[in-house]
Design an enzyme around this catalytic site. Structure first.
Site: not given
Ligand code: COA
Length: 503
Positions: A378, A267, A288, A263, A265
């Site tokens: 997102n 990680v 994807e 996915g 992000g």
């Molecule tokens: N409460 C409040 N804020 C939170 C939080 C929580 N429980 N968890 C994350 N956040 C905030 C983070 O602090 C960060 O904020 P910042 O940008 O101000 O620092 C933001 O949310 C994003 O977190 P981050 O850990 O940087 O995200 P990431 O880049 O690893 O992405 C998802 C994680 C889940 C947002 C992203 O993977 C996603 O949109 N997933 C859904 C779509 C998907 O999985 N597609 C897969 C097929 S491509």
């Protein structure tokens, strides 16, 4: 030079400016646009529409493949063009408007949008805007760096606006595999049996009569921001690689594993990069999005084939790939997103899905979309398409963030995108929980022991024990289940103050 890109000569007469093309989009129209995770999006017509709307207010429903680049969603939001938007976005300005209730955002499984359009569950598309590398003699369209929903938008829309992007190398021709699913009840199988299966044609069929305007552009995709691996993401990658090593040892997987999906992000990208240093070989991908790590693995000889719906990479990799397409021609394919994300194919091939969670709870329910249960981040994207159907469904996240003010393992997920039934493995920088074959009470023990940040472990253990005293198959202290989220809202931290520790 656009002459070698518009091979159906009479269409040359349809060339107009972006403003003229945008003028064809009328108030209240449903617009289906190319664009998937910033790749292959409209770079002229949608921005021109945003400019026009500053002087002449209008509202549309905008459907895309996934997110757009070039801040186009921000421009459309600022000029109030968007009344409805689906199926995915990553734009901070649009996000704010969605969370203010101004833009109605329909958060779709990426597989499903065109399925619902085809079956008339959604209003029909009035006009499609599709970025292409070239138009073939038969009028068919060769996409650029993504396919997304473009093939079905072109088929279903009454009118089609084409953006011919001169910056896209002609060598992109042949990279795509366009297969259109039929309607019900006669629908047949999608005959993909491996990531490298090619089952369709290389261009999008379209009735040339429907092409109402052609706009010439010369703008590359916006680059992806790739965050380099850090201590936490590296730890997660290592736990996961150890897990795969053991699966191979136990004979449940071969050294080539099974097709991987990763996915978006930081990680997920770090995990894929982790394979570079591993001894796995002949890896494949059925995903994807193809990110930097995919091409690193191909170049390193670790990955033999990668299938997806878009190429979304950093600036450095973008130029490298575009200038060396011959290196990747027989190793990469781009498909419509209802094929890259088709449950039928994911299950047939036994895809290993690795997606990122915002948070998960002690029983393994995963929240991918809503911050503290209410605010859209997102969207679900393709995570549900893969998680529900994967051979192994893996979710990763940091155990805690923001100087440990946020725990990503909570008593009860404040919003659930992926239920406990769809989640096999959870990984944080603290460790890995293998949930296969475990009942809820067993899952909680494994998750608390392995995944929680030390600052939160005792409190979560206490919550679980008190929940168990009340009984149930999936025990909870309901009045306390969201107290961590309430505390975060009230104090800026999920941590208890010293005075709150009364048990
Ligand atoms: N409460 C409040 N804020 C939170 C939080 C929580 N429980 N968890 C994350 N956040 C905030 C983070 O602090 C960060 O904020 P910042 O940008 O101000 O620092 C933001 O949310 C994003 O977190 P981050 O850990 O940087 O995200 P990431 O880049 O690893 O992405 C998802 C994680 C889940 C947002 C992203 O993977 C996603 O949109 N997933 C859904 C779509 C998907 O999985 N597609 C897969 C097929 S491509």
């Amino acid at each position: 030079m656009y002459q070698d890109r518009i091979l159906r000569r009479e269409l040359i007469d349809k060339i107009v400016t972006a403003d003229q093309a945008a003028a064809l989009i009328k108030d209240q129209m449903v617009v289906g646009s190319s664009g998937f995770t910033k790749a292959g999006d409209s770079k002229a017509v949608l921005p021109a529409l945003a400019s026009r709307a500053q002087a002449e207010p209008l509202h549309i429903t905008l459907l895309t493949g996934a997110s757009l680049g070039h801040n186009t969603d921000a421009a459309l939001t600022t000029s109030h063009v968007l009344s409805r938007r689906m199926p995915f976005q990553v734009d901070p300005v649009l996000r704010k408007s969605i969370n203010a209730g101004e833009v109605m955002f329909i958060d779709h499984h990426l597989y499903e949008t065109v399925e619902q359009l085809q079956n008339k569950h959604l209003p029909p598309v009035d006009i499609a805007v599709i970025e292409v590398t070239k138009i073939e003699e038969d009028g068919s369209l060769v996409p650029t760096t993504s396919v997304g929903n473009s093939a079905h938008f072109a088929a279903l829309a009454q009118q089609v606006i084409v953006e011919v992007n001169l910056s896209m190398p002609l060598g992109l021709s042949g990279l795509h595999d366009i297969f259109l699913t039929g309607g019900y009840p006669e629908r047949s199988i999608i005959p993909i049996t491996s990531p490298s299966s090619r089952i369709g044609r290389t261009s999008i069929p379209v009735d040339p009569e429907k092409i109402v305007a052609i706009v010439i552009t010369n703008i590359p995709d916006s680059p992806a921001t790739v965050v380099p691996p850090d201590v936490k993401t590296t730890a997660i990658a290592e736990y996961l690689l150890d897990f795969f090593k053991n699966e191979v040892k136990q004979g449940r997987l071969k050294k080539s594993l099974l097709p991987l999906q990763a996915g978006i992000g930081k990680v997920a990208n770090a995990v894929m990069s982790g394979f570079l240093k591993s001894d796995y070989e002949n890896l494949t991908m059925y995903s994807e999005v193809l990110q930097d790590s995919t091409f690193e693995l191909i170049d390193a000889g670790k990955m033999t084939y990668a299938s997806a719906s878009s190429i979304t990479v950093s600036e450095e990799w973008y130029h490298r790939i575009m200038n060396n397409l011959n290196l990747y021609r027989d190793k990469v394919v781009l498909r419509p997103q209802n094929i890259s994300n088709a449950p039928e194919v994911i299950r047939r091939m036994g895809v290993i899905g690795i997606n990122t969670a915002i948070e998960f709870d002690i029983y393994g329910n995963v929240n991918s979309t809503h911050l503290s249960g209410t605010h859209m981040m997102n969207g679900i994207g393709g995570s549900g398409d893969f998680a529900r159907n994967a051979f192994l469904s893996i979710f990763v996240t940091q155990a805690a963030s923001k100087e440990n003010a946020i725990s990503h393992v909570v008593p009860m997920a404040s919003h659930v995108d992926h239920t406990e039934h769809d989640v096999d493995i959870l990984v944080t920088d603290q460790g890995l929980a293998d949930l296969r074959g475990l009942a809820p009470r067993e899952r909680a023990k494994v998750i608390i022991a392995n995944c929680v940040h030390p600052d939160y472990r005792d409190e979560l253990q206490s919550y679980y024990e008190r929940a168990c005293q009340r009984g149930g198959h999936t025990p909870h202290v309901l009045e306390e289940a969201f107290s961590w989220h309430s505390r975060l809202a009230a104090t800026g931290s999920m941590k208890k103050s010293v005075t709150e520790w009364s048990y």
